[in-house]
Design an enzyme around this catalytic site. Structure first.
Site, PDB file in Angstrom:
ATOM      1  N   LYS A 137      -4.719   8.011  -2.198  1.00 51.91           N
ATOM      2  CA  LYS A 137      -4.341   8.210  -0.801  1.00 51.91           C
ATOM      3  C   LYS A 137      -4.436   9.671  -0.376  1.00 51.91           C
ATOM      4  O   LYS A 137      -5.048   9.996   0.640  1.00 51.91           O
ATOM      5  CB  LYS A 137      -2.896   7.717  -0.685  1.00 51.91           C
ATOM      6  CG  LYS A 137      -2.205   7.971   0.589  1.00 51.91           C
ATOM      7  CD  LYS A 137      -0.869   7.236   0.556  1.00 51.91           C
ATOM      8  CE  LYS A 137       0.109   7.822  -0.460  1.00 51.91           C
ATOM      9  NZ  LYS A 137       0.792   9.002   0.063  1.00 51.91           N
ATOM     10  N   THR A 138      -3.841  10.538  -1.172  1.00 52.12           N
ATOM     11  CA  THR A 138      -3.838  11.952  -0.818  1.00 52.12           C
ATOM     12  C   THR A 138      -5.257  12.506  -0.826  1.00 52.12           C
ATOM     13  O   THR A 138      -5.629  13.303   0.030  1.00 52.12           O
ATOM     14  CB  THR A 138      -2.982  12.744  -1.815  1.00 52.12           C
ATOM     15  OG1 THR A 138      -1.762  12.034  -1.988  1.00 52.12           O
ATOM     16  CG2 THR A 138      -2.686  14.121  -1.300  1.00 52.12           C
TER      17      THR A 138
ATOM     18  N   ARG B 210       4.796   4.433 -10.784  1.00 49.93           N
ATOM     19  CA  ARG B 210       4.686   5.860 -11.104  1.00 49.93           C
ATOM     20  C   ARG B 210       4.072   6.046 -12.493  1.00 49.93           C
ATOM     21  O   ARG B 210       3.584   7.108 -12.841  1.00 49.93           O
ATOM     22  CB  ARG B 210       6.055   6.562 -11.121  1.00 49.93           C
ATOM     23  CG  ARG B 210       6.825   6.599  -9.821  1.00 49.93           C
ATOM     24  CD  ARG B 210       6.006   7.087  -8.688  1.00 49.93           C
ATOM     25  NE  ARG B 210       5.461   5.950  -7.938  1.00 49.93           N
ATOM     26  CZ  ARG B 210       4.494   6.059  -7.046  1.00 49.93           C
ATOM     27  NH1 ARG B 210       3.971   7.225  -6.781  1.00 49.93           N
ATOM     28  NH2 ARG B 210       4.046   4.992  -6.412  1.00 49.93           N
TER      29      ARG B 210
ATOM     30  N   GLN C 136       5.396   0.420  -0.032  1.00 49.47           N
ATOM     31  CA  GLN C 136       6.148   1.592  -0.469  1.00 49.47           C
ATOM     32  C   GLN C 136       7.072   2.127   0.617  1.00 49.47           C
ATOM     33  O   GLN C 136       7.479   3.283   0.593  1.00 49.47           O
ATOM     34  CB  GLN C 136       5.185   2.702  -0.923  1.00 49.47           C
ATOM     35  CG  GLN C 136       4.460   2.347  -2.200  1.00 49.47           C
ATOM     36  CD  GLN C 136       3.638   3.506  -2.729  1.00 49.47           C
ATOM     37  OE1 GLN C 136       4.177   4.494  -3.211  1.00 49.47           O
ATOM     38  NE2 GLN C 136       2.320   3.381  -2.628  1.00 49.47           N
TER      39      GLN C 136
ATOM     40  N   ASP D  25       0.344  11.093   7.053  1.00 50.95           N
ATOM     41  CA  ASP D  25       0.528  10.551   5.707  1.00 50.95           C
ATOM     42  C   ASP D  25       1.822   9.729   5.688  1.00 50.95           C
ATOM     43  O   ASP D  25       2.675   9.917   6.550  1.00 50.95           O
ATOM     44  CB  ASP D  25       0.631  11.727   4.716  1.00 50.95           C
ATOM     45  CG  ASP D  25       0.467  11.264   3.286  1.00 50.95           C
ATOM     46  OD1 ASP D  25       0.109  10.084   3.074  1.00 50.95           O
ATOM     47  OD2 ASP D  25       0.689  12.082   2.370  1.00 50.95           O
ATOM     48  N   GLU D  26       1.979   8.855   4.711  1.00 50.67           N
ATOM     49  CA  GLU D  26       3.203   8.062   4.572  1.00 50.67           C
ATOM     50  C   GLU D  26       3.590   7.414   5.899  1.00 50.67           C
ATOM     51  O   GLU D  26       4.742   7.468   6.335  1.00 50.67           O
ATOM     52  CB  GLU D  26       4.368   8.929   4.068  1.00 50.67           C
ATOM     53  CG  GLU D  26       4.060   9.758   2.828  1.00 50.67           C
ATOM     54  CD  GLU D  26       4.123   8.958   1.543  1.00 50.67           C
ATOM     55  OE1 GLU D  26       4.233   7.703   1.598  1.00 50.67           O
ATOM     56  OE2 GLU D  26       4.050   9.586   0.467  1.00 50.67           O
TER      57      GLU D  26
END
Length: 721
Positions: free
Chosen positions: A35-36, A604, A251, A220-221
């Site tokens: 994603k980043t 994670r 998430q 983002d997010e």
DNA sequence: GGGTTAACCTTTTTT
DNA sequence: AGGTTAACCC
């Protein structure tokens, strides 16, 4: 220009998103799907391939840290600095906007930011002025009420009025509180967003100006945006509709503070013709970890539907450990970390995750005990420490005399003989005349209503602040902080305290000087350095601990783990009531959020994932029997392997020595901590504590039915099981 | 006005 | 349990 380097390390889906033609774009990016990287590459692509100026780009991230990291990555990719690009959190960007347009926003030029702690105090004061009982109206709930409405974009007069008298009272407090904020030149966190939103909404000139400037907006997010944030984005984007949103509905873990996953669904409705991309290939975790996590999250309803896959190895099974109690759990985890390190792994590659921060204590104790370096994330942050807040309050008051919360904070810190009675007098006068307390104090010093003693103390305080402000003139930020610490005698005050706490406070205050020295503000928002520093202190609470260079085990809550990854992860405390948390069990929506939290935790892990739970856990000073978390049952069995440690091994390594042989009345074994015993009257239970030896030994047993009892071993007639 | 003891209340978190 | 806040006494 050759832009191929941007695409080098992208897969097809990522590449499609990065190079999508401008317009509304929604990227549904699963955990570990890059994603980043997509976001970073998109910016690089806009600049290089589309020849968009960084000045025309606005990028919003969830934390300041994420903003800094992304800026760094983009600059590395482009090979030149992009200082002119607006990049930050919603609050940071809103703040910047309000500083530049304080007049249009109806704020005073020297407005200061109110953190949630100060907000609560101000709410209490509002209630006091309205003569409301804190017993009946818990200030925390009032705070929640006010923030919830602000986050939905509602001013007091925009809250739908019902016949509910309770609601009317709450609205009254909201109104009163707003009045105080205005009077004192204060803006709380939600207010930053709401003001910035209203500024753009109501001011056509500014709206058009910023819509023209920000040709491309990236978020983002996105699943963690609240209503006002999303609406602000929509306004800024305007007709260009160039909004690039990245998020993952699975998430979304901040619903409890107003975030709306629904914004993701709403996006496609608000922007017809949205190009939607799904990133489902996971590059982070092994197959087994991914399957286990998928199994859990699949229990949620109403998902957008996304199935992560990997073409990597299956890896090891997810491991499940049932500990006897929380100490055993911590011992087990730390044993495994030691083994990892012995096999050449780094401790910094290991994360211990928990639902609530209080759980870190047991781990810390044992880590300290075995001498393993660790770092805890979360907890009290630097700028939130009381002594730091006191120091900042001095600076605030020097900068803005109308700041009542700052006034109240330092007027008698360190104590100088100004007590509640005097303060009540000042508050009453200030409230009546609609003045800040500073002004009220000045008037009262000229009048005759103060007692001699109060007058003396207040005069001292008054000249202290005036003297401080005077000496500040012509000095830089660092020098000012040194002057403030000197004149206020804050350091002396804490030096007198006994114990290590005072020493730590002194060190923190000294650390404040270096924080100021390292603080650079490059923004051309017309702020004086000290005001910029004060805003910075509010907007970015600072790390809880200084940067640790040693190779450390990472301890953090599940919430703070979002966005991170670790080769080895321990997800601990998987017990009903703890995780999922007690207060989330009843409501289906909240429970689903807990499940997403579990999913976040599991995803994670890159190579190995351990799930642990304890049969007995001490919580709020009480021993409690626990039931395994429902999430454990939701992990498909084929991806799980249970670790069994023999009782003997457990006792050998983790428990205090058993009571000397022969003490147990009957049965075939010894009574020992952790052992199962049976009592003729109370039934079955587990030994929790043993005190003393021989005839006088007392044991504490947690009985399944009868609860916890202390018994004298010699008379208890216990049978070991 | 200041220091000391008794009740209280426990999420998660950034801003 | 632990930490904070509120009532209470000097």
């Amino acid at each position: 220009m050759d832009v191929s380097h941007i695409f080098d390390e992208l897969n097809d889906a990522q590449r499609a998103a990065v190079a999508a033609p401008p317009g509304p774009i929604l990227v549904l990016a699963g955990a570990g799907s890059g994603k980043t990287r997509v976001l970073t590459c998109r910016v690089a692509w806009l600049v290089e391939a589309m020849e968009i100026s960084p000045l025309s780009i606005l990028a919003v991230t969830f934390t300041n840290k994420a903003a800094r990291e992304m800026r760094g990555r983009i600059e590395k990719m482009l090979g030149f600095p992009v200082g002119g690009m607006w990049m930050g959190t919603f609050h940071g960007l809103a703040h910047r906007l309000l500083r530049q347009h304080w007049q249009e926003a109806g704020l005073s030029q020297d407005f200061q930011i109110l953190d949630s702690d100060d907000q609560l105090r101000l709410i209490k004061r509002s209630m006091k002025e309205l003569a409301l009982d804190e017993e009946y109206w818990p200030p925390r709930e009032v705070q929640w009420f006010i923030n919830a409405h602000k986050e939905e974009g509602r001013r007091p007069d925009q809250v739908p009025q019902g016949p509910d008298p309770q609601q009317r009272t709450l609205l009254g407090i909201y109104e009163k509180y707003e009045g105080l904020c205005r009077r004192f030149g204060l803006v709380d966190f939600a207010e930053l967003l709401l003001r910035a939103f209203e500024l753009i909404k109501d001011n056509q000139i500014l709206r058009e100006r910023y819509q023209k400037r920000f040709q491309h907006v990236l978020v983002d997010e996105f699943q963690d945006t609240n209503s006002i944030q999303y609406n602000w984005l929509k306004l800024l984007v305007g007709q260009s509709r160039n909004l690039f949103a990245v998020g993952d509905d699975d998430q979304s873990i901040y619903g409890w503070r107003g975030a709306r996953v629904e914004n993701i669904l709403q996006f496609e409705r608000d922007f017809p013709g949205t190009q939607t991309f799904r990133l489902e290939q996971n590059y982070r975790s092994t197959g087994n970890i991914l399957s286990a996590a998928n199994g859990v999250i699949s229990r949620n309803d109403g998902r957008l539907g996304k199935k992560l896959w990997t073409d990597g190895a299956e890896g090891e099974l997810v491991k499940l450990y049932t500990a006897y109690n929380e100490t055993d759990e911590a011992r087990f985890v730390i044993d495994r970390i030691a083994a990892w390190a012995d096999n050449g792994g780094l401790r910094s590659e290991v994360a211990v995750l928990y639902r609530s921060n209080a759980q870190s204590r047991v781990f810390e104790e044992i880590l300290l005990d075995v001498g393993m370096p660790y770092r805890v994330y979360g907890g009290l942050r630097f700028f939130e420490r009381a002594e730091i807040k006191d120091a900042l309050a001095y600076l605030r008051l020097c900068s803005s005399r109308q700041n009542d919360p700052a006034f109240e904070r330092v007027v008698n810190t360190p104590t100088r003989g100004i007590g509640n009675k005097t303060l009540e007098q000042i508050r009453a006068y200030a409230g009546g005349k609609d003045l800040p307390m500073w002004d009220a104090m000045e008037i009262m010093l000229r009048g005759n209503d103060l007692s001699g003693r109060a007058r003396g103390s207040l005069t001292v305080f008054h000249s202290l602040i005036e003297e401080m402000t005077g000496q500040f003139r012509g000095q830089d930020l660092t020098a000012r902080i040194e002057i403030m610490l000197e004149l206020s005698k804050l350091i002396e005050h804490h030096q007198k305290e006994k114990g290590e706490k005072g020493q730590a406070r002194v060190e923190n205050l000294q650390e404040l000087i270096s924080a100021a020295r390292n603080f650079e503000h490059e923004e051309d928002d017309g702020l004086k350095p000290m005001d910029a520093f004060l805003s910075h202190a509010s907007l970015e609470a600072g790390e809880g601990q200084a940067e640790e260079w040693e190779d450390c085990v990472q301890l953090m809550s599940l919430h703070s783990a979002k966005g991170l990854e670790f080769p080895l992860v321990f997800l601990t405390g998987l017990e009903e009531g703890l995780f999922p948390h007690q207060r989330s069990i009843k409501e289906p929506g909240r429970l689903e959020e807990e499940r997403r939290l579990c999913y976040v935790g599991m995803t994670r892990a890159m190579q190995q994932l351990y799930l642990t739970h304890a049969e007995v856990r001490r919580l709020y000073g009480r021993e409690n029997y626990t039931r395994p978390s429902r999430f454990l049952a939701e992990v498909p069995g084929e991806f799980l392997s249970e670790i069994r440690v023999t009782r003997a091994a457990k006792e050998y390594s983790y428990n205090p020595p058993a009571v000397s042989p022969g003490m147990a009345d009957e049965g075939d074994g010894d009574v020992s901590v952790g052992g199962q015993v049976s009592h003729p009257k109370f039934g079955d239970g587990v030994v929790v504590h043993i005190e003393g030896r021989g005839d006088y030994a007392r044991v504490q047993v947690n009985f399944e039915a009868a609860g916890s009892k202390w018994l004298v071993l010699a008379y208890a007639n216990l049978t070991t099981l």
